[in-house]
Design an enzyme around this catalytic site. Sequence first.
Site, PDB file in Angstrom:
ATOM      1  N   GLU A 177     -38.460   1.859  16.773  1.00 30.26           N
ATOM      2  CA  GLU A 177     -39.212   1.872  15.511  1.00 30.26           C
ATOM      3  C   GLU A 177     -40.393   2.847  15.578  1.00 30.26           C
ATOM      4  O   GLU A 177     -41.128   3.017  14.610  1.00 30.26           O
ATOM      5  CB  GLU A 177     -39.704   0.458  15.174  1.00 30.26           C
ATOM      6  CG  GLU A 177     -38.709  -0.369  14.369  1.00 30.26           C
ATOM      7  CD  GLU A 177     -37.327  -0.496  14.979  1.00 30.26           C
ATOM      8  OE1 GLU A 177     -37.228  -0.946  16.138  1.00 30.26           O
ATOM      9  OE2 GLU A 177     -36.340  -0.131  14.326  1.00 30.26           O
ATOM     10  N   ASN A 207     -31.070   1.870  16.404  1.00 34.59           N
ATOM     11  CA  ASN A 207     -30.994   2.700  15.202  1.00 34.59           C
ATOM     12  C   ASN A 207     -31.435   4.135  15.457  1.00 34.59           C
ATOM     13  O   ASN A 207     -32.291   4.393  16.292  1.00 34.59           O
ATOM     14  CB  ASN A 207     -31.891   2.105  14.104  1.00 34.59           C
ATOM     15  CG  ASN A 207     -33.351   2.085  14.518  1.00 34.59           C
ATOM     16  OD1 ASN A 207     -33.745   1.280  15.349  1.00 34.59           O
ATOM     17  ND2 ASN A 207     -34.159   2.973  13.985  1.00 34.59           N
ATOM     18  N   ASP A 231     -31.006  -0.064   9.731  1.00 37.57           N
ATOM     19  CA  ASP A 231     -31.510  -0.600  11.007  1.00 37.57           C
ATOM     20  C   ASP A 231     -30.577  -1.658  11.569  1.00 37.57           C
ATOM     21  O   ASP A 231     -31.018  -2.721  12.017  1.00 37.57           O
ATOM     22  CB  ASP A 231     -32.930  -1.180  10.885  1.00 37.57           C
ATOM     23  CG  ASP A 231     -33.472  -1.596  12.253  1.00 37.57           C
ATOM     24  OD1 ASP A 231     -33.167  -0.899  13.235  1.00 37.57           O
ATOM     25  OD2 ASP A 231     -34.156  -2.635  12.342  1.00 37.57           O
TER      26      ASP A 231
HETATM   27 CA    CA Z   1     -34.164  -1.047  15.285  1.00 40.13          CA
END
Ligand code: CA
Length: 588
Positions: free
Chosen positions: A200, A277, A319
């Site tokens: 993130e 992700n 995500d």
């Molecule tokens: Ca993630």
Amino acid sequence: MITFRVIYLLLGALVLAVIAASTGVRAEGVTKQDILNDQKTTTDVLTAGMGPRIQRWSPLDKVNKENVANLVPAWSFSFGGEKQRGQESQALYRDGVIYVTGSYSRMWAIDARTGEEKWQYDARLPEGILPCCDVVNRGAVLFGDKVYFGTLDAKLVALNAETGKVVWRKELGDFKAGYSYTAAPLIVNDMLVTGVSGGEFGIVGRVDARNAETGELIWSRPTVEGHVGTLNGKPSTMTGKVNESWPGDMWKWGGGATWLGGSYDPDVNLIYFGTGNPAPWNSFMRPGDNKWTSARIALNPDNGEIVWGFQTTPGDGWDYDGVNEFIPFDTEVDGKTVKAGATADRNGFFYVLDRTNGKFIRGFPFVKNITWAKGLDENGRPIFDPKFRPGDPTKSSDPKKGSSVFAVPSFLGGKNHQPMAYSHLTKLFYVPSNEWGMDLWNTPVTYKKGAAYLGAGFTLKPLFDYVGSLRAIDPTTGETKWEHRNKAPYWGGVLTTAGGLVFIGTPEGYLKAIDDETGKELWKFQTGSGIVAPPMTWEMDGEQYVGVTSGWGGAVPLWGGEVAKLVKYLNQGGSFWVFKLPKKLAAN
Ligand code: CA
Ligand code: CA
């Protein structure tokens, strides 16, 4: 002249030597073979996942369907401290000692017979750590004379298992750039194998292998195309080719965090990791498949080369990550035994792959009402439904917010970190799944070191009057044999045993034992705070014990939107609980 006293001492030493030789106590420490045998050897639990294949299967059957109703606590140990939060750790057991990690990068060694503390280790965490999703830790591994775990400031720590003293400490990444570590390390041959967290924050995912004795890096393999790996201190090969499936410079902050740790299958000598992700979440900023993000990759332990990759969500725009555990198991395909592996993805699909080459065998949804994809094609690639990809802000009337979609599952996933288990008795996978969706929209974002790199906004929402659904899934047909629902999301993982039992904890605080064939609840015990950790079991003094960490927290209260509101009454905690049958019954 030899006195009786000397003879007595010599005899004593001889007896001790014989005992040491026959039980392999301490002198040797945990060997490579002990790690490979971990699943079979019920008198120790050396690894998270209870064996390198992380099947969370125990051959113990002393606690079983007939007697589990009599299970009682043996002791409970408080983690103490002013700060608690989520406790996601699976404990380990060896030679009468429990090793368990806790929130804020702490570890304890506890006398497994009495619950008394032997030692405590507290990582002194610096200011400014950047854990995305609570200050959790998911466990340690025992090897040689050491116990290893990772910390929130992205350090890998080797402690002397006897004393808790630091033997070495190595940096996994710059915590100021968003690197952190929460997964249990993996032992492969004599190496300590780890990933990194921080997807993130636009970090770049890696799998690293170190000399377990010294901590020295042997190889490192970046998960994102364009980045070059290392082998024995020198640059090795590039992962993929620059700009093959990434536009422009986006791969430089490409995500693909390997934050959930891995598995190892000695039969085919491959290490399996999932990757998170692509960064940022806004998929219009990086058109393409963005290899190898939101994927499972298989690595050669000898050189860190990627042997195969399989993307569950290419060009991920939700995500969904792809980090969930890959569990090696053997299955029948057209009458032949195939070396397969199974994984239940955050994106809501369950995949069975050939673990030797990553070829898709079959896949099916394991949660209801998936919107983002209409299904999987013959190669296992999702058939995207463009209506459910959040819109491009640059094409929106409001350049600060693209069009919103309602996507199912939510980004916290049809299943998140909480591990599933595979039963050798029923040949079923027990999947701790969750039913929820999210409003999701894209926003503009630019990469800045140490800042959140999402380019998205979201609100999670429940779909039904429950979220959690423990499913018994037949990997050969995709059939759900039974379902055990829970109001709050399942967040703690599963253990299954030869006693015909499935153990799982709930955020409401119960540890439950469930019949592996029917899904019927056979026993439960209230631990005083929510359970978000996987249970484990071991044998000691001829009796079977079950242990679980209790302490509500993790990503749901932080990111769960409307679901978080539903469970905001749940209280935090931090303790380790141990259960056994009363002696009279255990002896039967
Ligand atoms: Ca993630
Ligand atoms: Ca074992």
